[in-house]
Design an enzyme around this catalytic site. Sequence first.
Site, PDB file in Angstrom:
ATOM      1  N   HIS A   1      19.500  13.621  -7.597  1.00 35.47           N
ATOM      2  CA  HIS A   1      20.703  14.429  -7.413  1.00 35.47           C
ATOM      3  C   HIS A   1      20.395  15.927  -7.365  1.00 35.47           C
ATOM      4  O   HIS A   1      21.266  16.728  -7.017  1.00 35.47           O
ATOM      5  CB  HIS A   1      21.701  14.136  -8.537  1.00 35.47           C
TER       6      HIS A   1
ATOM      7  N   ASP B   1      23.363  15.356  -2.647  1.00 34.82           N
ATOM      8  CA  ASP B   1      24.569  14.863  -3.305  1.00 34.82           C
ATOM      9  C   ASP B   1      24.935  13.473  -2.806  1.00 34.82           C
ATOM     10  O   ASP B   1      24.277  12.914  -1.913  1.00 34.82           O
ATOM     11  CB  ASP B   1      25.725  15.848  -3.083  1.00 34.82           C
TER      12      ASP B   1
END
Length: 329
Positions: A302, A306
């Site tokens: 992450h 995203d």
Amino acid sequence: GRGTGIEGRVVERDVTAFLAEQNSRKSAAASPERAAPRATPLAARMADDMGISLGDLVTGLPGSRVRSEDVLRAAGSAAGPAAPAAVAVQAPTAAPAEPGEVTVIPFTGMRKRVADNVAKSASTAPHVTLTLEVDMTACAEFRASLIPQVEKAYGTRLSYTDVLVKAVALALGEHPLLNSALVGSEIHLFRSRNIGVAVALEEGLIAPVVKSADTKTLGAVSQELKALIERARAGKFTPDDVAGGTFSITNLGGFGIDVFDPVIVPGQAAILGVGRIAEKPVVVDHQVVVRTMMNLCLSFDHRILDGAPAARFLSRCKELLESPMSVLI
């Protein structure tokens, strides 16, 4: 003793002081709780911890200070001859259960390297896993039709993993963030799409790498991957066989697993977990039909990307597998 008068004579003030001191000692002996016993700070603290009265210790020690050894001596006398002179730690009331016989496995070699990589990945990269169900019915038919041709041309039997490697390599070309690594304060996008395929060995996992998989034919991918896996299982793999991976695939479908959270290989942005292929009832055109289904589980870093771009990549993999002729274009 000598007085305070001239030439040591005893004078009235000496008598008065002597009587006052005698009265003070009698009062302290009669009411020890009202007089503050003289003791060293350490002795006072030890007596308080052991629950021993300093007043009792003063008896027989007129004009003296109670010291730590006096407290220890009193503690030993109070506990009796069988007790230790110093404070002892209370033993546990019950002994821990005996574990019995154990088999010791040295935590070294490949198992240790796998553990170090997993721990490093889990502690540095924030993992997020997305799962998507894929209809593999068309892919199953596609593979069955190509098996004879691939076997004749390349001498290898085409597998679902071969198709997956090719499809993933093509999808990475459209979604380059999935084919990257975080290096310091920079994201490095790799030009080559080198797909590592996890292989379970008795002592751990290894991931042989099909380099530039997007540029190779499906038959060539199958042939190369088969040779890599055979060398890995025989323990004859070379450093080059496992070097340079930019994305990885791990398949637990053979163990009946549907969904899991794969751990990213350090130095990569994502890994694709593959579940079992099984026939399931699904709704198609408002009708319940039996289809060949499979889950894809994508874990991604992450820090690098995203959820939305990761989901788009996973959706593209699904499209390629559900329309498998696309991998030949």
